[in-house]
Design a protein around this motif. Structure first.
Motif, short mmCIF file in Angstrom:
data_model
loop_
_atom_site.label_atom_id
_atom_site.label_comp_id
_atom_site.label_asym_id
_atom_site.label_seq_id
_atom_site.Cartn_x
_atom_site.Cartn_y
_atom_site.Cartn_z
N GLN A 18 0.83 -1.19 0.00
CA GLN A 18 0.00 0.00 0.00
C GLN A 18 0.87 1.25 0.00
O GLN A 18 1.51 1.57 0.99
CB GLN A 18 -0.94 0.00 1.20
CG GLN A 18 -1.93 -1.13 1.14
CD GLN A 18 -2.78 -1.20 2.39
OE1 GLN A 18 -2.68 -0.37 3.27
NE2 GLN A 18 -3.62 -2.21 2.45
N THR A 20 -0.50 4.11 -1.41
CA THR A 20 -1.47 5.16 -1.68
C THR A 20 -2.39 5.34 -0.49
O THR A 20 -2.53 4.44 0.32
CB THR A 20 -2.30 4.82 -2.94
OG1 THR A 20 -3.20 5.90 -3.19
CG2 THR A 20 -3.10 3.55 -2.76
N GLN A 22 -5.52 6.47 -1.22
CA GLN A 22 -6.85 6.48 -1.83
C GLN A 22 -7.69 5.39 -1.19
O GLN A 22 -7.31 4.22 -1.19
CB GLN A 22 -6.75 6.25 -3.33
CG GLN A 22 -6.05 7.37 -4.06
CD GLN A 22 -5.90 7.06 -5.54
OE1 GLN A 22 -6.19 5.97 -6.00
NE2 GLN A 22 -5.45 8.06 -6.29
N ASP A 24 -10.51 3.86 -1.88
CA ASP A 24 -11.00 2.72 -2.66
C ASP A 24 -9.90 1.71 -2.94
O ASP A 24 -10.12 0.50 -2.90
CB ASP A 24 -11.67 3.17 -3.96
CG ASP A 24 -10.73 3.96 -4.86
OD1 ASP A 24 -9.81 4.60 -4.34
OD2 ASP A 24 -10.94 3.93 -6.09
N ARG A 25 -8.70 2.17 -3.20
CA ARG A 25 -7.58 1.25 -3.46
C ARG A 25 -7.16 0.51 -2.19
O ARG A 25 -6.84 -0.67 -2.22
CB ARG A 25 -6.40 2.01 -4.06
CG ARG A 25 -6.74 2.54 -5.46
CD ARG A 25 -5.58 3.22 -6.08
NE ARG A 25 -4.60 2.20 -6.46
CZ ARG A 25 -3.41 2.48 -6.94
NH1 ARG A 25 -3.04 3.74 -7.09
NH2 ARG A 25 -2.58 1.53 -7.26
N VAL A 26 -7.16 1.20 -1.07
CA VAL A 26 -6.83 0.56 0.20
C VAL A 26 -7.89 -0.48 0.56
O VAL A 26 -7.57 -1.59 0.98
CB VAL A 26 -6.67 1.61 1.33
CG1 VAL A 26 -6.50 0.93 2.68
CG2 VAL A 26 -5.49 2.53 1.04
N GLU A 27 -9.16 -0.14 0.34
CA GLU A 27 -10.24 -1.09 0.62
C GLU A 27 -10.10 -2.35 -0.24
O GLU A 27 -10.26 -3.46 0.25
CB GLU A 27 -11.61 -0.44 0.35
CG GLU A 27 -12.05 0.52 1.41
CD GLU A 27 -13.36 1.19 1.07
OE1 GLU A 27 -13.84 1.07 -0.08
OE2 GLU A 27 -13.92 1.85 1.97
N ARG A 28 -9.79 -2.16 -1.51
CA ARG A 28 -9.60 -3.33 -2.39
C ARG A 28 -8.42 -4.17 -1.94
O ARG A 28 -8.48 -5.39 -1.95
CB ARG A 28 -9.40 -2.88 -3.84
CG ARG A 28 -10.68 -2.58 -4.57
CD ARG A 28 -10.46 -2.51 -6.06
NE ARG A 28 -9.44 -1.57 -6.45
CZ ARG A 28 -9.65 -0.31 -6.80
NH1 ARG A 28 -10.88 0.17 -6.79
NH2 ARG A 28 -8.66 0.46 -7.17
N SER A 29 -7.35 -3.53 -1.52
CA SER A 29 -6.17 -4.25 -1.06
C SER A 29 -6.49 -5.10 0.17
O SER A 29 -6.10 -6.26 0.27
CB SER A 29 -5.04 -3.27 -0.74
OG SER A 29 -3.93 -3.93 -0.21
#
Length: 90
Positions: A18, A20, A22, A24-29
């Motif tokens: 991680q 970023t 952002q 949404d990107r953290v949630e997806r990760s």
């Protein structure tokens, strides 16, 4: 809960990639890491003893070893078939 996060960090790499902030990107990760952990539990459920403690790290190593061994066996079979085919053609 602390044990779960420790295993998620070590077994499926939660938090390692991680770079970023952002949301949404953290949630997806995080979602991908949790799904990978759950998939590992599902695929290796037969290796989890009911009467003793177990480790997701051990499940991961066993799973990786079996996948690698299956791939090596598949490659060896393919190579043997190729050699047999070349021998018949010659």
């Amino acid at each position: 809960m602390e044990l779960l996060f420790r295993e998620l960090k070590g077994v499926v790499g939660l938090g390692q990639h991680q770079v970023t902030k952002q949301v949404d990107r953290v949630e997806r990760s995080v979602a991908v890491a949790i799904m990978a952990y759950l998939l590992l539990l599902k695929l290796r459920a037969k290796d989890i003893p009911a009467d003793r403690p177990w480790s997701a790290f051990h499940l991961q190593r066993t799973f990786a070893w079996e996948v690698m061994q299956a791939q090596c066996e598949r490659s060896a079979r393919q190579l043997a078939r190729k050699w047999l085919h070349l021998g018949k053609a010659a």
